[in-house]
Design a protein around this motif. Structure first.
Motif, PDB file in Angstrom:
ATOM      1  N   ASP A 288       0.845  -1.197   0.000  1.00 22.91           N
ATOM      2  CA  ASP A 288       0.000   0.000   0.000  1.00 22.91           C
ATOM      3  C   ASP A 288       0.884   1.252   0.000  1.00 22.91           C
ATOM      4  O   ASP A 288       1.357   1.647   1.053  1.00 22.91           O
ATOM      5  N   PRO A 289       1.132   1.817  -1.187  1.00 21.63           N
ATOM      6  CA  PRO A 289       0.594   1.443  -2.502  1.00 21.63           C
ATOM      7  C   PRO A 289       1.228   0.149  -2.992  1.00 21.63           C
ATOM      8  O   PRO A 289       2.315  -0.229  -2.554  1.00 21.63           O
TER       9      PRO A 289
ATOM     10  N   GLU B 257       8.341   3.220 -11.149  1.00 26.31           N
ATOM     11  CA  GLU B 257       8.545   4.102  -9.996  1.00 26.31           C
ATOM     12  C   GLU B 257      10.004   4.524  -9.919  1.00 26.31           C
ATOM     13  O   GLU B 257      10.323   5.706  -9.843  1.00 26.31           O
TER      14      GLU B 257
ATOM     15  N   ARG C 106       4.951   0.719  -9.847  1.00 31.20           N
ATOM     16  CA  ARG C 106       3.726   1.005  -9.095  1.00 31.20           C
ATOM     17  C   ARG C 106       2.540   0.477  -9.897  1.00 31.20           C
ATOM     18  O   ARG C 106       2.373   0.814 -11.081  1.00 31.20           O
TER      19      ARG C 106
END
Length: 217
Positions: A51-52, A137, A151
């Motif tokens: 998370d994320p 990312e 991500r």
């Protein structure tokens, strides 16, 4: 115990690939700047964050030291799709693991059914048990491999894996994995969940213990 400390990198890698196992396989689609498709498997793969949701690939170079097509494509387009597949697709996955020229399109060569991704440019391979569309990312390297962190911008799993209550049916998953230089499939050792196993080891609850004691009298 035998020390791995003094082994050369290749020998240590061989030992690690057989002992840090089984590993799930990420079947990754990517595209170069011209839109040429690439599909390749990676077993140095895991969840980096929940998370994320961020996934991590460790991509080694080609034998000649040049970057693999997947890494070049991801760095150029900053997008890729991770697929998880079942063991019955082992031949297709093995084919895409072969070294090939940058302009070789594995999707076309295998005549794989694909669909447009929802949020990224690389195609989605149909019939997989899970799909994770990713945007790059960051990357980093501690040496030979390059770590790619993606991500997840959208994800989905196959409907047949779920019960009517929305839970995963463990035996329906059957993910393809890797142990050393061979492919593997997961075998569930028991039907018990971790919580059930822990409860069994802990013994009966106080209420159940009292009931059994009363029955014994």
């Amino acid at each position: 115990m035998i020390s791995l400390d003094d082994l050369d990198a290749a020998e240590r890698f061989a030992k690690l690939s057989w002992t840090i196992a089984p590993r799930p396989i990420a079947w990754v689609t990517s595209q170069d700047r011209a839109g040429t498709n690439n599909l390749a498997p990676f077993s140095f793969f895991t969840i980096a964050c929940t998370d994320p949701l961020v996934l991590m690939l460790a991509i080694e170079p080609r034998p000649d030291g040049d970057s693999k097509d997947t890494l070049r494509n991801i760095c150029a387009r900053r997008q890729f799709v991770v697929h998880l597949v079942q063991a019955d697709r082992v031949n297709e996955v093995a084919f895409t693991g072969r070294q090939s020229d940058p302009d070789f399109d594995e999707l076309a060569a295998l005549d794989l059914r694909t669909s447009p991704a929802l949020k990224v440019q690389p195609h989605v391979v149909d019939g997989c048990i899970a799909v994770f569309e990713c945007e790059l990312e960051t990357t980093c390297s501690f040496g030979r491999e390059t770590l790619v962190f993606g991500r997840v911008v959208t994800s989905r799993i196959a409907a047949h894996l779920l019960t009517e209550s929305g839970r995963i049916t463990p035996r329906a998953v059957d993910p393809l994995g890797r142990i050393g230089t061979t492919f593997s499939r997961s075998t569930l050792l028991a039907e018990q969940t971790v919580n059930q196993a822990l409860a069994a080891r802990a013994g009966p609850t106080p209420a159940k213990a009292r009931t059994r004691a009363g029955a014994a009298r």
